[in-house]
Design an enzyme around this catalytic site. Structure first.
Site, PDB file in Angstrom:
ATOM      1  N   GLU A 146       0.931  -1.208  -0.241  1.00 56.46           N
ATOM      2  CA  GLU A 146      -0.200   0.677   0.283  1.00 56.46           C
ATOM      3  C   GLU A 146       1.050   1.298  -0.122  1.00 56.46           C
ATOM      4  O   GLU A 146       0.684   2.138  -0.581  1.00 56.46           O
ATOM      5  CB  GLU A 146      -0.749  -0.070   1.118  1.00 56.46           C
ATOM      6  CG  GLU A 146      -1.778  -1.160   0.962  1.00 56.46           C
ATOM      7  CD  GLU A 146      -3.270  -1.246   2.042  1.00 56.46           C
ATOM      8  OE1 GLU A 146      -2.843   0.004   3.487  1.00 56.46           O
ATOM      9  OE2 GLU A 146      -3.915  -2.373   2.156  1.00 56.46           O
ATOM     10  N   HIS A 179     -10.078   2.450   0.151  1.00 53.49           N
ATOM     11  CA  HIS A 179     -10.428   0.874   1.974  1.00 53.49           C
ATOM     12  C   HIS A 179     -12.069   1.275   2.312  1.00 53.49           C
ATOM     13  O   HIS A 179     -12.785   0.455   2.613  1.00 53.49           O
ATOM     14  CB  HIS A 179      -9.710   1.439   3.012  1.00 53.49           C
ATOM     15  CG  HIS A 179      -8.347   1.297   3.181  1.00 53.49           C
ATOM     16  ND1 HIS A 179      -7.170   1.896   2.315  1.00 53.49           N
ATOM     17  CD2 HIS A 179      -7.856   0.594   3.794  1.00 53.49           C
ATOM     18  CE1 HIS A 179      -6.548   1.613   3.079  1.00 53.49           C
ATOM     19  NE2 HIS A 179      -6.759   0.257   3.613  1.00 53.49           N
TER      20      HIS A 179
END
Length: 289
Positions: A146, A179
């Site tokens: 990420e 997310h």
């Protein structure tokens, strides 16, 4: 490796960042045979490990071709743009983590009061953790992949177009929205009501966006990829502060001490934020924030 610069239009930078985000999130669902297996199922985790690892190699390669070779003194190598360099590595590995631990003084104090710290002294804890796919995902794979995509690959595109200040707030939007895909799993797999799943996802969107801004700040101040990675792993381990547990603690004196530690940690973090992240400490002349 020759020095290079990134000279894209602002809309091109945003579109590329959006594309990188979509590719990363999309890879989590590509090739999964049984969609009913949740994100913590071993088969799902292993499959996603492979997918995101491939994407984390491909996207930097794609990014490389958008750079322009330059003879300018201010230009840097591609790896330096990604925050991969030796100068200042040790400080970037340690100091941002210490700074973040100061911010989490309250939760860490709660861990001490609850006796959680004793677990970390047990070798078996670490052996079991390194054999646990969920632990590996949260502390190793997710932070590395990420941060590579959402910080190391996006900020070299955003900073030349928007400057460091705006990029700190723009970059985490891609991270936070990414997310939001967890809502799909909550509704389809966990069978949660849409309204409840939306509330949880909205909350997650909020704190992941705030963390994304902090992570981008650390990347730009240190000029190192490893700084947000170690902080990301630590924050994943700590989770969201357990304020409710503090407020409901049965011992009044302990409860007051815990509350004080939360406040002291926040005040100390604000006081140390800029001194501890001074670019001078990390030999950072890549990003100017």
């Amino acid at each position: 490796m020759a020095p290079m610069i990134f000279e894209l239009q602002s809309w091109q930078s945003v579109l590329l960042c959006l594309l990188f985000s979509v590719i990363y999130v999309g890879s989590l669902y590509v090739g999964i045979d049984d969609k009913k297996k949740n994100r913590d199922h071993p088969d799902t985790i292993k499959h996603r490990f492979i997918n995101v690892s491939i994407i984390t190699v491909i996207i930097p390669i794609v990014l490389f071709f958008f750079g322009t070779t330059s003879d300018a003194e201010s230009a840097h190598t591609f790896l330096e743009w990604l925050g991969i360099r030796l100068h200042g590595f040790i400080p970037s590995l340690i100091l941002p983590l210490i700074l973040t631990m100061v911010l989490f003084l309250g939760p860490l104090t709660l861990h001490y009061v609850d006796g959680v710290f004793r677990i970390y002294l047990e070798p078996r804890y670490w052996v079991n953790s390194l054999q646990n796919l969920i632990w590996i995902r949260n502390h190793i794979v997710a932070p590395i992949t990420e941060e590579m995509i959402y910080r190391a690959c996006m900020l070299p595109l955003l900073v030349p177009s928007f400057g460091t200040g705006w990029s700190v707030f723009l970059c985490p939007l891609f991270f936070g929205v990414a997310h939001f895909h967890h809502m799909i799993e909550k509704v389809i797999i966990a069978k949660e009501p849409v309204s409840e799943a939306f509330k949880k996802s909205l909350f997650q969107l909020g704190f992941t966006t705030v963390f994304g801004a902090y992570s981008a700040f650390l990347f730009l101040r240190t000029g190192h990829f490893v700084a947000p990675v170690v902080v990301h792993a630590f924050c994943n381990h700590m989770g969201f502060p357990a304020f409710q547990e503090v407020m409901s603690h049965p011992n009044t004196e302990t409860r007051h001490k815990l509350m004080a530690s939360f406040v002291i940690g926040l005040v100390m973090w604000m006081a140390l934020l800029y001194p501890i992240t001074s670019p001078f400490l990390y030999s950072n002349d890549i990003y100017d924030l």
